[in-house]
Enzyme design. Sequence first.
Site, mmCIF file in Angstrom:
data_model
loop_
_atom_site.group_PDB
_atom_site.id
_atom_site.type_symbol
_atom_site.label_atom_id
_atom_site.label_comp_id
_atom_site.label_asym_id
_atom_site.label_seq_id
_atom_site.Cartn_x
_atom_site.Cartn_y
_atom_site.Cartn_z
ATOM 1 N N LEU A 1 25.211 26.537 2.770
ATOM 2 C CA LEU A 1 25.714 28.181 2.037
ATOM 3 C C LEU A 1 25.441 29.201 2.886
ATOM 4 C CD1 LEU A 1 24.689 27.161 -1.759
ATOM 5 C CD2 LEU A 1 27.031 27.100 -0.530
ATOM 6 N N ASP A 2 26.158 30.369 2.525
ATOM 7 C CA ASP A 2 25.976 31.713 3.298
ATOM 8 C C ASP A 2 24.377 32.190 2.659
ATOM 9 O OD1 ASP A 2 28.094 31.369 4.629
ATOM 10 O OD2 ASP A 2 29.324 32.592 3.261
ATOM 11 N N LYS A 3 23.812 32.973 3.671
ATOM 12 C CA LYS A 3 22.718 33.611 2.944
ATOM 13 C C LYS A 3 22.898 34.273 1.684
ATOM 14 C CE LYS A 3 18.979 36.675 4.788
ATOM 15 N NZ LYS A 3 18.590 37.514 6.145
ATOM 16 N N HIS B 1 32.554 30.117 6.181
ATOM 17 C CA HIS B 1 32.689 31.372 5.216
ATOM 18 C C HIS B 1 34.224 31.060 4.481
ATOM 19 C CE1 HIS B 1 29.620 33.591 6.704
ATOM 20 N NE2 HIS B 1 30.065 34.308 7.696
ATOM 21 N N LYS C 1 35.308 33.014 1.300
ATOM 22 C CA LYS C 1 35.409 34.552 1.605
ATOM 23 C C LYS C 1 36.713 34.672 2.294
ATOM 24 C CE LYS C 1 30.618 35.193 1.230
ATOM 25 N NZ LYS C 1 29.085 34.982 2.197
#
Length: 235
Positions: free
Chosen positions: A102-104, A185, A188
Site C-alpha cells: 500500500l502507498d505510504k 498507485h 489514484k
Amino acid sequence: MTRIDKILARELNISRTQAKQIIKQGRVTADSQTVKTADFKCSDDAQIFVDGEKIGNSEFVYIMLNKPKGVISASDGKGEKTVVDLVPDGMKRKGLFPAGRLDKDTTGFVLLTDDGELAHNILSPSHHIDKTYIAVLDKPFDDNVVQDFENGMSLDDEKLLNAEITPLNDEKTVAQVVLRQGLYHQVKRMFKKHGITVVELKRTKMGGLCLDLSLGEGECRYLTNDEIEMLFCVD
Ligand code: URA
C-alpha cells in the site's frame, strides 16, 4: 516432525545457539515433558512451553495488520518506519514481509507472512485476487467514470482489467472500488485520469478476507485457521 531447536529459533526469533542454551537450562517442555536435547523432534501439534509460556508451533505465520498512514509497506524502510516494525516482538519472525504494497498514505488491510509461496500466489498477476478499497474523492464521480472502470480502462498505454465502483454516499464523493490487479498507485491513477484526486484511501478486503474492524490503526493479529484456509483457496 521438526527439531525443537529449529522451532524455538523460528518462534522466538533467536539463533540456534541461543535455542540450545535455553534447552540446556531445562526451560523448555513439549507435551508436558522437559526437553533435554536440541535434536528432540516435535509433531506439528505439540504443545511447546518456554518458562511456562506457550509458544507457537506453525511453519508459517499469517498476520492481518491495519496499516496507519506514514508507514512504508516493506520489510526494510531504509530508516523509515515499516509495517513489519508495527508487529510486536513476540509475533515477529525472520523473513516476515508484506504480501502486496500500500502507498505510504494509504491505510487498511496488509497481510504479513513468511510464507513466500502464498505471497507469490497472492501477488501473481495471473491469480487476480480481488482487492477492495474505500476512496474519498475531492469531487463526485459520474457515469463516464463508472463505465471506464467497469469496461477496463486504458492507463498509460496499458489496458486494465475491469474494476467495480460503487458510490457509498449520495454525493458520489466516497466510492468502494474493487480491483483485480495491483498496479502502482492504481486507484489514484484511475481517478486522476478523470480529473479526480483521491484524498483518502483505505484497503478493506483482500480476496474473501475483510479487515477486522476491531483492529485499531497500527494493530495486528494472527489470521484464524479458517481465514488461512480462505487464503489458500485462491485460484
Ligand atoms: N491504489 C493506490 O493508488 N494506492 C494504494 O496504496 C493501493 C492501490
